[in-house]
Design a protein around this motif. Structure first.
Motif, PDB file in Angstrom:
ATOM      1  N   SER A 195     -25.323  78.299   5.674  1.00 42.51           N
ATOM      2  CA  SER A 195     -25.947  76.980   5.562  1.00 42.51           C
ATOM      3  C   SER A 195     -25.633  76.248   6.868  1.00 42.51           C
ATOM      4  O   SER A 195     -24.740  76.668   7.607  1.00 42.51           O
ATOM      5  CB  SER A 195     -25.352  76.216   4.375  1.00 42.51           C
ATOM      6  N   PRO A 196     -26.323  75.161   7.147  1.00 42.88           N
ATOM      7  CA  PRO A 196     -25.975  74.432   8.375  1.00 42.88           C
ATOM      8  C   PRO A 196     -24.484  74.070   8.435  1.00 42.88           C
ATOM      9  O   PRO A 196     -23.855  74.210   9.482  1.00 42.88           O
ATOM     10  CB  PRO A 196     -26.869  73.187   8.325  1.00 42.88           C
ATOM     11  N   ALA A 197     -23.905  73.651   7.311  1.00 43.60           N
ATOM     12  CA  ALA A 197     -22.485  73.271   7.307  1.00 43.60           C
ATOM     13  C   ALA A 197     -21.586  74.488   7.498  1.00 43.60           C
ATOM     14  O   ALA A 197     -20.672  74.460   8.328  1.00 43.60           O
ATOM     15  CB  ALA A 197     -22.128  72.554   6.008  1.00 43.60           C
ATOM     16  N   SER A 198     -21.823  75.566   6.748  1.00 44.58           N
ATOM     17  CA  SER A 198     -20.953  76.742   6.881  1.00 44.58           C
ATOM     18  C   SER A 198     -21.112  77.398   8.248  1.00 44.58           C
ATOM     19  O   SER A 198     -20.155  77.941   8.801  1.00 44.58           O
ATOM     20  CB  SER A 198     -21.216  77.758   5.763  1.00 44.58           C
ATOM     21  N   TYR A 199     -22.293  77.325   8.806  1.00 47.06           N
ATOM     22  CA  TYR A 199     -22.540  77.878  10.139  1.00 47.06           C
ATOM     23  C   TYR A 199     -21.697  77.140  11.184  1.00 47.06           C
ATOM     24  O   TYR A 199     -21.011  77.761  11.993  1.00 47.06           O
ATOM     25  CB  TYR A 199     -24.035  77.784  10.456  1.00 47.06           C
ATOM     26  N   GLN A 200     -21.754  75.799  11.138  1.00 43.15           N
ATOM     27  CA  GLN A 200     -21.038  74.984  12.124  1.00 43.15           C
ATOM     28  C   GLN A 200     -19.530  74.949  11.884  1.00 43.15           C
ATOM     29  O   GLN A 200     -18.749  75.042  12.817  1.00 43.15           O
ATOM     30  CB  GLN A 200     -21.570  73.543  12.121  1.00 43.15           C
TER      31      GLN A 200
END
Length: 180
Positions: A160-165
């Motif tokens: 997800s954008p959060a887990s990626y970052q």
């Protein structure tokens, strides 16, 4: 009987959720071990600028940090994480490789044709045998392999954008830095 089995599984999952266990933290027996021996043919008909995208084998993991993403056209979460893989393809000092899991070549071509192809190489795992050897629970899953061909990190499920970052990129950065 099916209802009893369903209720037992639902109870087990609820118990795990209430304990606060993170499914991303499922241990992998392959972390810090060499990637399995495998050889995957290219997915038929996938090309970039008229040049066929090759398949890959364990030997292709040597000499450069590799990110191996297991995906399929029929996987909804794979579609959701795809923009992040497009971003990941621009990261310096890595190669992005895809294992196309139990998919028909025409479906993989259509999937990557509509979303874009972030992969440097794509191997066709038609029977799913390679994914089993890698310890894949389901698609998508993403592995980071160091220059020596050792699995250093495994992310289970879609990025997800959060887990990626917040999770994936910091782990990848540590592995890249350790392999300079």
């Amino acid at each position: 009987m099916p209802l009893v089995v369903f209720m037992a599984l639902a109870g087990l999952f609820m118990f795990q959720l209430l304990l606060g266990n993170d499914p991303q933290k499922i241990p992998s027996a392959l972390i810090d071990k060499p990637a399995p021996e495998f050889s995957l043919a290219a997915v038929e008909g996938i090309a970039r600028d008229g040049t066929p995208i090759p398949g890959f084998s364990r030997e292709d993991l040597l000499g450069k940090v590799s990110v191996v993403n297991v995906f399929a056209s029929w996987c909804g979460p794979c579609r959701d994480e795809h923009p992040l893989l497009e971003d990941l393809a621009r990261v310096e000092d890595i190669q992005l490789l895809g294992i196309n899991y139990k998919d028909k070549p025409e479906n993989a071509r259509r999937f990557l044709g509509s979303l874009g192809n972030p992969y440097d190489r794509i191997g066709a795992d038609d029977a799913g045998r390679t994914a089993i050897e890698w310890g894949v629970y389901g698609v998508p899953e993403t592995f980071v392999i160091d220059k020596q061909g050792t699995i250093r990190y495994k992310f289970i499920g879609p990025l997800s954008p959060a887990s990626y970052q917040e999770v994936f990129l910091p782990e990848l950065s540590k592995i890249i830095a350790a392999n300079r």
